[in-house]
Design an enzyme around this catalytic site. Sequence first.
Site, PDB file in Angstrom:
ATOM      1  N   ARG A  44      -6.522  -1.013   0.301  1.00 60.98           N
ATOM      2  CA  ARG A  44      -5.413  -2.090   1.131  1.00 60.98           C
ATOM      3  C   ARG A  44      -6.550  -2.797   0.707  1.00 60.98           C
ATOM      4  O   ARG A  44      -7.554  -3.574   0.604  1.00 60.98           O
ATOM      5  CB  ARG A  44      -5.049  -2.000   2.491  1.00 60.98           C
ATOM      6  CG  ARG A  44      -4.642  -0.301   2.150  1.00 60.98           C
ATOM      7  CD  ARG A  44      -3.549   0.298   3.796  1.00 60.98           C
ATOM      8  NE  ARG A  44      -3.059   0.888   3.448  1.00 60.98           N
ATOM      9  CZ  ARG A  44      -3.257   1.927   5.020  1.00 60.98           C
ATOM     10  NH1 ARG A  44      -4.439   2.095   6.097  1.00 60.98           N
ATOM     11  NH2 ARG A  44      -2.753   3.002   4.381  1.00 60.98           N
ATOM     12  N   ARG A 137       2.890  -3.051   8.774  1.00 59.46           N
ATOM     13  CA  ARG A 137       1.438  -3.119   8.308  1.00 59.46           C
ATOM     14  C   ARG A 137       1.898  -3.971   7.077  1.00 59.46           C
ATOM     15  O   ARG A 137       0.921  -4.464   6.306  1.00 59.46           O
ATOM     16  CB  ARG A 137       1.354  -1.494   9.095  1.00 59.46           C
ATOM     17  CG  ARG A 137      -0.352  -2.070   8.682  1.00 59.46           C
ATOM     18  CD  ARG A 137      -1.121  -1.180   9.121  1.00 59.46           C
ATOM     19  NE  ARG A 137      -0.974   0.101   8.226  1.00 59.46           N
ATOM     20  CZ  ARG A 137      -1.039   1.320   7.950  1.00 59.46           C
ATOM     21  NH1 ARG A 137      -1.837   2.434   9.057  1.00 59.46           N
ATOM     22  NH2 ARG A 137      -0.678   1.951   7.415  1.00 59.46           N
ATOM     23  N   ARG A 148       5.177   9.326   3.775  1.00 57.62           N
ATOM     24  CA  ARG A 148       4.226   9.107   5.149  1.00 57.62           C
ATOM     25  C   ARG A 148       5.357   9.053   6.600  1.00 57.62           C
ATOM     26  O   ARG A 148       4.376  10.337   7.540  1.00 57.62           O
ATOM     27  CB  ARG A 148       3.277   7.750   5.054  1.00 57.62           C
ATOM     28  CG  ARG A 148       2.238   7.944   5.283  1.00 57.62           C
ATOM     29  CD  ARG A 148       2.067   6.202   5.194  1.00 57.62           C
ATOM     30  NE  ARG A 148       0.988   6.668   3.750  1.00 57.62           N
ATOM     31  CZ  ARG A 148      -0.488   6.202   4.230  1.00 57.62           C
ATOM     32  NH1 ARG A 148      -0.864   6.555   4.902  1.00 57.62           N
ATOM     33  NH2 ARG A 148      -1.105   6.227   2.785  1.00 57.62           N
TER      34      ARG A 148
HETATM   35  P1  ADP Z   1      -3.380   4.225  11.586  1.00 56.62           P
HETATM   36  O1  ADP Z   1      -4.682   3.360  11.316  1.00 56.62           O
HETATM   37  O2  ADP Z   1      -3.000   5.391  13.042  1.00 56.62           O
HETATM   38  O3  ADP Z   1      -2.254   4.547  10.277  1.00 56.62           O
HETATM   39  P2  ADP Z   1      -2.515   1.222  12.900  1.00 56.62           P
HETATM   40  O4  ADP Z   1      -4.131   1.565  13.419  1.00 56.62           O
HETATM   41  O5  ADP Z   1      -3.172   0.609  10.948  1.00 56.62           O
HETATM   42  O6  ADP Z   1      -2.529   3.006  12.769  1.00 56.62           O
HETATM   43  O7  ADP Z   1      -1.448   0.186  12.812  1.00 56.62           O
HETATM   44  C1  ADP Z   1      -0.225   0.770  12.585  1.00 56.62           C
HETATM   45  C2  ADP Z   1       0.690  -0.690  12.860  1.00 56.62           C
HETATM   46  O8  ADP Z   1       0.936  -0.672  14.173  1.00 56.62           O
HETATM   47  C3  ADP Z   1      -0.996  -1.815  12.256  1.00 56.62           C
HETATM   48  O9  ADP Z   1      -0.172  -2.965  12.266  1.00 56.62           O
HETATM   49  C4  ADP Z   1      -1.185  -2.250  14.332  1.00 56.62           C
HETATM   50  O10 ADP Z   1      -1.662  -3.697  14.175  1.00 56.62           O
HETATM   51  C5  ADP Z   1       0.278  -1.813  14.718  1.00 56.62           C
HETATM   52  N1  ADP Z   1       0.197  -1.714  16.089  1.00 56.62           N
HETATM   53  C6  ADP Z   1      -1.277  -0.115  16.505  1.00 56.62           C
HETATM   54  N2  ADP Z   1      -0.888  -0.237  17.501  1.00 56.62           N
HETATM   55  C7  ADP Z   1       0.208  -1.052  18.569  1.00 56.62           C
HETATM   56  C8  ADP Z   1       0.551  -1.123  19.080  1.00 56.62           C
HETATM   57  N3  ADP Z   1       0.246  -0.537  20.454  1.00 56.62           N
HETATM   58  N4  ADP Z   1       2.179  -1.801  19.263  1.00 56.62           N
HETATM   59  C9  ADP Z   1       2.606  -2.628  18.824  1.00 56.62           C
HETATM   60  N5  ADP Z   1       1.568  -2.175  17.669  1.00 56.62           N
HETATM   61  C10 ADP Z   1       0.600  -2.078  17.651  1.00 56.62           C
HETATM   62  P1  5GP Z   2      -4.373   6.187   5.142  1.00 58.81           P
HETATM   63  O1  5GP Z   2      -4.124   6.067   3.625  1.00 58.81           O
HETATM   64  O2  5GP Z   2      -3.254   5.384   5.927  1.00 58.81           O
HETATM   65  O3  5GP Z   2      -6.222   5.447   5.521  1.00 58.81           O
HETATM   66  O4  5GP Z   2      -4.658   7.100   5.639  1.00 58.81           O
HETATM   67  C1  5GP Z   2      -3.917   8.364   5.697  1.00 58.81           C
HETATM   68  C2  5GP Z   2      -4.150   9.721   6.768  1.00 58.81           C
HETATM   69  O5  5GP Z   2      -5.316  10.579   6.809  1.00 58.81           O
HETATM   70  C3  5GP Z   2      -3.918   9.903   8.007  1.00 58.81           C
HETATM   71  O6  5GP Z   2      -3.462  10.568   8.588  1.00 58.81           O
HETATM   72  C4  5GP Z   2      -6.081   9.937   7.833  1.00 58.81           C
HETATM   73  O7  5GP Z   2      -6.318   9.930   9.337  1.00 58.81           O
HETATM   74  C5  5GP Z   2      -6.073  10.203   6.763  1.00 58.81           C
HETATM   75  N1  5GP Z   2      -7.647  10.987   6.825  1.00 58.81           N
HETATM   76  C6  5GP Z   2      -8.548   9.577   6.250  1.00 58.81           C
HETATM   77  N2  5GP Z   2      -9.231  10.069   6.006  1.00 58.81           N
HETATM   78  C7  5GP Z   2      -9.454  11.350   6.067  1.00 58.81           C
HETATM   79  C8  5GP Z   2     -10.847  12.519   5.608  1.00 58.81           C
HETATM   80  O8  5GP Z   2     -11.400  12.371   5.206  1.00 58.81           O
HETATM   81  N3  5GP Z   2      -9.867  13.989   5.566  1.00 58.81           N
HETATM   82  C9  5GP Z   2      -8.552  14.620   5.951  1.00 58.81           C
HETATM   83  N4  5GP Z   2      -8.496  15.274   5.960  1.00 58.81           N
HETATM   84  N5  5GP Z   2      -7.974  12.954   6.148  1.00 58.81           N
HETATM   85  C10 5GP Z   2      -8.018  11.664   6.213  1.00 58.81           C
END
Ligand code: ADP
Ligand code: 5GP
Length: 198
Positions: A44, A137, A148
């Site tokens: 990204r 996001r 997702r």
């Molecule tokens: P993940 O790593 O689990 O995929 P992210 O940390 O990227 O999720 O969070 C997804 C989006 O939600 C991001 O844009 C983040 O800034 C936002 N976000 C995370 N926690 C909160 C919250 N408590 N309230 C509102 N927005 C949030």
């Molecule tokens: P993202 O593409 O949003 O970074 O991740 C997608 C999903 O893949 C998330 O649920 C994240 O926790 C999972 N993920 C990231 N790294 C790993 C990994 O090394 N192993 C597995 N099993 N899942 C992962």
Amino acid sequence: MSGPRPVVLSGPSGAGKSTLLKKLLQEYGSVFGFSVSHTTRDPRPGEENGKDYFFVTREVMQRDIAAGDFIEHAEFSGNLYGTSKAAVRAVQAMNRICVLDVDLQGVRNIKKTDLWPLYICVQAPSLEVLEQRLRARNTETEESLAKRLTAAKADTESSKEPGLFDLIIVNDNLDKAYSTLKEALSEEIKKAQGTGCS
Ligand code: ADP
Ligand code: 5GP
């Protein structure tokens, strides 16, 4: 085992794992180390190779999986993701608490290893909020978003399985969720700080 335990953060894509992890690394940068996973998905904007993920082709990843280089791997939303043995070793060599961000398949597969981490699940307050956050996001196509959300629906129920997670954090208010995470890790943080790691 007396050293700090690794920490597995799991939960649906968009629940806030990376956001919470970033806060943790900001506050305790020298205590925790992120296990950098491999993935075949595209980076990204802003993501760095070797920091957020190792971005690799499916061919390379399949070859390395076959060579036994991975602790676990899974197919998620049309891409391969996996934790290499080297990624975890690199963090442990620095005497830091190793944090892994993996999906539910990763959780189940890590349970078959001797890693013995704490398992923490981060959830959004609802699927509707999860979708809003994923849309805001602005990182997903409609297709990837749909995949997702489908995975989130399936995994949210499974995550409630007794004994699967040590803790489930509902990330409604970010500061509250972060406090809960810190509290859950306080013993391990103390242990890590006590071992004098830099
Ligand atoms: P993940 O790593 O689990 O995929 P992210 O940390 O990227 O999720 O969070 C997804 C989006 O939600 C991001 O844009 C983040 O800034 C936002 N976000 C995370 N926690 C909160 C919250 N408590 N309230 C509102 N927005 C949030
Ligand atoms: P993202 O593409 O949003 O970074 O991740 C997608 C999903 O893949 C998330 O649920 C994240 O926790 C999972 N993920 C990231 N790294 C790993 C990994 O090394 N192993 C597995 N099993 N899942 C992962």
